[in-house]
Design an enzyme around this catalytic site. Structure first.
Site, PDB file in Angstrom:
ATOM      1  N   ASP A   8      -4.936   7.628  -8.693  1.00 49.68           N
ATOM      2  CA  ASP A   8      -5.284   6.318  -8.164  1.00 49.68           C
ATOM      3  C   ASP A   8      -4.691   5.270  -9.114  1.00 49.68           C
ATOM      4  O   ASP A   8      -4.185   5.587 -10.192  1.00 49.68           O
ATOM      5  CB  ASP A   8      -6.807   6.184  -8.022  1.00 49.68           C
TER       6      ASP A   8
HETATM    7  C1  GLC Z   1      -6.940   1.230  -5.273  1.00 48.74           C
HETATM    8  C2  GLC Z   1      -7.832   2.196  -4.519  1.00 48.74           C
HETATM    9  C3  GLC Z   1      -7.093   3.222  -3.722  1.00 48.74           C
HETATM   10  C4  GLC Z   1      -5.784   2.643  -3.228  1.00 48.74           C
HETATM   11  C5  GLC Z   1      -4.926   2.389  -4.451  1.00 48.74           C
HETATM   12  C6  GLC Z   1      -3.552   1.823  -4.073  1.00 48.74           C
HETATM   13  O1  GLC Z   1      -7.461   0.973  -6.532  1.00 48.74           O
HETATM   14  O2  GLC Z   1      -8.814   2.883  -5.283  1.00 48.74           O
HETATM   15  O3  GLC Z   1      -7.936   3.641  -2.647  1.00 48.74           O
HETATM   16  O4  GLC Z   1      -5.132   3.553  -2.353  1.00 48.74           O
HETATM   17  O5  GLC Z   1      -5.560   1.512  -5.379  1.00 48.74           O
HETATM   18  O6  GLC Z   1      -3.689   0.553  -3.546  1.00 48.74           O
END
Ligand code: GLC
Length: 723
Positions: A251
C-alpha cells in the site's frame, strides 16, 4: 503474434533491472515520469490521459533497458467517470450483478484512458462503523464480501484481460485492516487465528479462486507483525495455500512505514523485509530505478525470491497483452458517461436503497399529500458520489431537481433547514414555519463524503451539525416526516429515528443517485435493499455484528438503570437468566437495525423450507457431497417487489464456540403480486466445517440447524452429520 518468453527476458535482466520492475510511483511532472519509465520502472500511476499514458509506454518500450511495458494503476473503486454507488451501498443491494455491472462499466472507461490495473475491490470485512473505510468494503459478513468481491473481479477482468475493456483487479487490503482497534484507521489489529481464517481471510481465498490478478498488502500490524512483512500470510498462505500467482503490491508507503512500525531500522531494511516476506511491488518510497541495487544488495534478498517477484509482475503484463500492444486507441478514449452507462448506474443505485422505516405506509408518495416541504442539506447538495472518486468523475444532480421531476404534480417548497456540518441559525425555524403550509416534509440529511473513506474515522457517528434537531423540530410541526439518509457508513440514529415516520437509507449512490432515490420515493421502483452492516444504537455497542459467537450468559432482556435489590456478595449471582447476562445496563437489547433489515412496498412470506436429505456423513462431506436447502418465497401484497432471502447455518454443539448463526447464502428475487419464487441453496463441507484456533479446517458430527429467512418470516430445518 510473437509470444514473449518471460524466462528468457528475465535471464537478460540485471539485478538493478529486476529491482526497477518491483515498484510503482507517482510523478506529477511528465519529465520525471518519463525518466522513471526510461530507467525501467515496473508501474506508474495513471498520468491522467490516454495520450500521456501512450507516451510513457513508448518511452518504456523504446528507451528502457529491456523494453518492458508499464502497469498503469489507479484507484477505480466504484467508477472512473460514471460513478456507481459506493461498495457498501452495493452490498446493500444483495445483488452481485450490481457490483459486476459497476466493474464492467468502470473497466471499459478506465482501460480506454490507459489504466490497466485498479486497486479494487476492497474485501475487508468490518464490524466497526467508526472506521471511515467501511464505505469501500461490503460490510460485516465474510460471505457477502466474498460474493461481491468475486463479482467485481469478474467484472473488471472479464473473459480476458487483453480485452480493451478489461483491467486487472487487486484484492485489498491483505489482511485484517477492517479490524483496526477502536475503528481508528491504520491502527493495530489483533485477533484469534480462528477469526482470521473464517472472517478476514475468506474473502481473499474466494477472490483468488475467482482469478484476481493481484493483491494489496494492508497497512496494519496483525497480531504484532505488520502485514507488509508478514511472510507466513503473504507467502505461505496467499501464494502457497491459496495459489495466488499475481503480484502483491504494497500500500502507499506501506513498505517504508515498517520503520515507524518499529520493525526496520531504515527504509533499505524495510524494502528488504517486505520483498523477503512476499511483497512484489513497492508502492512509493525510495526510487528503486536509481538506487535499487544499493538499497537491496545481493545478500539482502536471494535471487529466487527476486526472480519470483519479477516473474509475477511480468506475467501480469503478459496477461494484459501489454507486450503485444501496450498502447490504447486515443480515438476511443472515454471522457465521461454515456446514456448506457448512466442507465446502468441508475439501475444499480435503485437496487441499493434500503427502506428502514415506513410507519403508516407513508412511502411511496401517492399524490394524496400534494404540498411537500423538501428540506435539509441534502435537498440541494450534489454530494452523492461518495468516497474514492477522482476529480474528473461525472457529478450528480440534486434531490430537489430529481424529486420535482419525479413527482411533478406536487407543490414543492424547498428550504435549507440545516447546514451539513455547522450550526443552522434560523434555518430550522424557517423550515418549521413552512411546514404549517405543507402536507408532508421530506428531510434530506446525511454524512457528507468528506467524512467518509480513508483517514476518516469518527468517534461520534451521529448526523453532523444540527440535522437531527431539524428532524425533531419538524416531527413536532404536525405533518408526517420522511427522512432520506445519505451516508458512507452505519450511523447512530437514536436521537431522531423514532420521530421520523419513514426513513430511506440512500448511502452515496453516485452520478445517478438523486434520480434513483426519486424513483423510489415516487413508487416508480420499489426499494429492495437490506442492511449489510449493523446500525448500532450507540458507539458503545461496537463491535457489533450478526454472526457473533455465543456466550455463556446470553441476554434475553435489555438493560435497566434501576438499582439492584440485593447484594450479590451475600446472596450469590441471582437471576442469571436476566440481570447477570451479557448486555448494557443503559441500552435495549440488540442493534437499531440488524444485518439483513429492510422493508418493501409489499409483503412477503417464506414457505416450504426443506432440505433434500436429513443426514450426511463426514465421509460424504469430505467427498464433496452437497445438500440442497429449498424454500418458497411468496409475495403476499398488492404490488410486485424484491425480497432478499437469507440462508443461515448454526452449529449448536461443536468443539469450539460457534457463531449464533453464519450466513451461507442469499438471493434477491423479484416476485409478482401474489406470486411465488422458489430458491435453493447448496450446502457442503465449506459451509458445515469450521476453523479451529490452530487454523485447522474441522468437520465434526452433530446436529446442524439451517434457517431460511427474509427478515419478516423464517423457518428452520435440522440435519445430522454422522460420524
Ligand atoms: C491508499 C489506500 C489504498 C489505495 C492506495 C493507492 O493509501 O490505502 O487503498 O489503493 O493508497 O491510492
Amino acid at each position: 503474434m510473437m509470444t514473449i518468453d518471460l524466462e528468457q527476458l528475465l535471464s537478460r535482466m540485471s539485478r538493478q533491472d529486476k529491482l526497477a520492475q518491483l515498484q510503482i510511483l507517482w510523478r506529477r511532472d511528465p519529465q520525471e515520469a518519463r525518466a522513471l519509465a526510461r530507467r525501467g520502472i515496473g508501474a506508474l500511476f495513471w498520468p491522467q490521459s490516454a495520450a500521456a499514458t501512450n507516451d510513457l509506454q513508448r518511452v518504456a518500450v523504446k528507451e528502457s533497458p529491456h523494453g518492458v511495458p508499464l502497469l498503469i494503476g489507479l484507484d477505480v473503486v466504484h467508477g472512473q467517470f460514471t460513478i456507481f454507488p459506493t461498495p457498501l451501498a452495493q452490498a446493500a443491494s444483495f445483488d452481485p450483478a450490481v457490483a459486476e455491472s459497476d466493474a464492467r462499466v468502470s473497466a471499459a472507461e478506465a482501460r480506454s484512458t490507459g489504466v490497466n490495473w485498479t486497486f479494487s475491490p476492497m474485501v475487508d470485512v468490518t464490524r466497526d462503523p467508526r472506521w471511515g473505510r467501511v464505505v469501500e468494503g461490503f460490510g460485516e459478513d465474510p460471505h457477502v464480501a466474498s460474493v461481491f468481491g468475486a463479482a467485481k473481479v469478474r467484472g473488471y477482468q472479464g473473459k480476458s484481460m487483453r480485452a480493451p475493456d478489461a483491467i486487472a483487479a487487486c484484492l485489498k487490503h491483505f489482511v485484517g485492516y477492517g479490524a483496526a482497534e477502536a475503528g481508528r484507521d491504520y491502527n493495530t489489529t489483533d485477533m484469534s487465528r480462528q477469526r482470521l481464517r473464517e472472517t478476514y481471510l475468506e474473502p481473499f481465498r474466494v477472490g483468488i479462486e475467482a482469478g484476481a490478478a493481484s493483491v494489496m498488502a494492508a497497512f496494519n500490524a496483525l497480531n504484532g507483525t505488520p502485514m507488509h512483512a508478514h511472510r507466513r500470510l503473504l507467502t505461505d498462505v496467499l501464494a502457497g495455500e491459496y495459489g495466488s500467482t499475481g503480484p502483491v503490491v504494497g500500500d502507499a508507503e506501506g513498505v517504508a512505514q515498517l520503520v515507524p512500525h518499529g520493525i526496520a531500522e531504515d527504509e533499505a531494511a524495510a524494502i528488504r523485509a517486505a520483498l523477503i516476506a512476499g511483497v512484489d511491488i513497492v508502492m512509493g518510497g525510495a526510487d528503486l530505478t536509481a538506487d535499487g541495487s544499493t538499497l537491496v544488495p545481493a545478500d539482502g534478498l536471494d535471487d529466487d525470491r527476486l526472480d519470483d517477484a519479477v516473474l509475477r509482475v511480468l506475467r501480469l503484463k503478459k496477461a494484459l497483452g501489454l507486450f503485444e500492444n501496450p498502447y490504447v486507441d486515443e480515438g476511443t478514449e472515454a471522457s465521461g458517461p454515456t446514456p448506457e452507462t448512466l442507465s446502468a448506474a441508475r439501475e444499480a443505485a435503485e437496487r441499493c436503497v434500503v427502506l428502514l422505516r415506513n410507519e403508516g405506509d407513508l412511502l411511496p408518495l401517492d399524490g394524496s399529500r400534494r404540498r411537500i416541504l423538501l428540506t435539509g442539506p441534502y435537498a440541494t447538495s450534489t454530494d452523492h458520489l461518495g468516497a474514492w472518486v477522482q476529480h474528473f468523475a461525472a457529478g450528480a444532480g440534486t434531490l430537489d431537481e430529481a424529486l420535482r421531476a419525479a413527482v411533478p404534480e406536487a407543490e414543492w417548497t424547498t428550504l435549507p433547514g440545516a447546514d451539513m456540518l455547522d450550526r443552522s441559525g434560523d434555518a430550522i425555524a424557517e423550515a418549521v414555519a413552512a411546514a404549517a403550509e405543507c402536507d408532508v416534509a421530506v428531510v434530506a440529511v446525511g454524512e457528507p463524503s468528506l467524512l467518509s473513506g480513508e483517514a476518516a474515522s469518527r468517534a461520534d457517528i451521529r448526523l453532523p451539525g444540527e440535522q437531527a434537531e431539524l428532524i425533531r423540530a419538524l416531527a413536532g410541526a404536525g405533518i408526517p416526516v420522511i427522512v432520506l439518509l445519505a451516508t458512507g457508513r452505519p450511523l447512530v440514529v437514536e436521537d431522531w429515528i423514532e420521530q421520523a415516520d419513514a426513513v430511506l437509507l440512500t448511502w452515496h449512490l453516485g452520478t445517478q443517485g438523486p434520480e434513483a432515490i426519486a424513483r423510489v420515493v415516487s413508487g416508480a421502483v420499489a426499494p429492495g435493499g437490506r442492511v449489510p452492516m449493523t446500525f448500532p444504537r450507540a458507539v458503545g455497542q461496537i463491535p457489533i455484528h450478526h454472526d457473533h459467537l455465543r456466550t455463556g450468559r446470553p441476554a434475553r432482556t435489555g438493560g435497566s438503570l434501576a438499582g439492584k435489590a440485593w447484594d450479590v456478595g451475600l446472596q450469590g449471582p441471582n437471576n442469571t437468566d436476566d440481570t447477570y447476562t451479557s448486555k448494557f445496563l443503559d441500552l435495549p437489547l440488540g442493534a437499531r437495525f440488524e444485518f439483513g433489515h429492510g422493508l418493501s412496498y409489499t409483503s412477503f412470506a417464506v414457505e416450504d423450507v426443506a432440505v433434500d436429505r436429513g443426514s450426511v456423513s463426514l465421509a460424504e462431506l469430505r467427498d464433496g457431497t452437497r445438500l440442497t436447502l429449498r424454500a418458497r418465497l411468496r409475495n403476499t401484497g398488492e404490488r410486485a417487489g424484491d425480497d432478499v432471502v437469507f440462508a443461515y447455518l448454526a452449529d449448536p454443539v461443536a468443539s469450539v464456540a460457534r457463531p449464533v448463526r453464519r450466513l451461507v447464502g442469499f438471493r434477491r428475487e423479484t416476485v409478482a403480486a401474489g406470486g411465488v419464487v422458489d430458491v435453493a441453496f447448496e450446502i457442503d463441507a465449506t459451509e458445515i466445517g469450521f476453523f479451529d484456533d490452530e487454523e485447522r479446517f474441522v468437520l465434526e458430527p452433530g446436529a446442524i440447524e439451517l434457517t431460511v429467512e427474509d427478515g419478516t418470516s423464517s423457518a428452520t430445518v435440522l440435519i445430522t452429520v454422522t460420524g
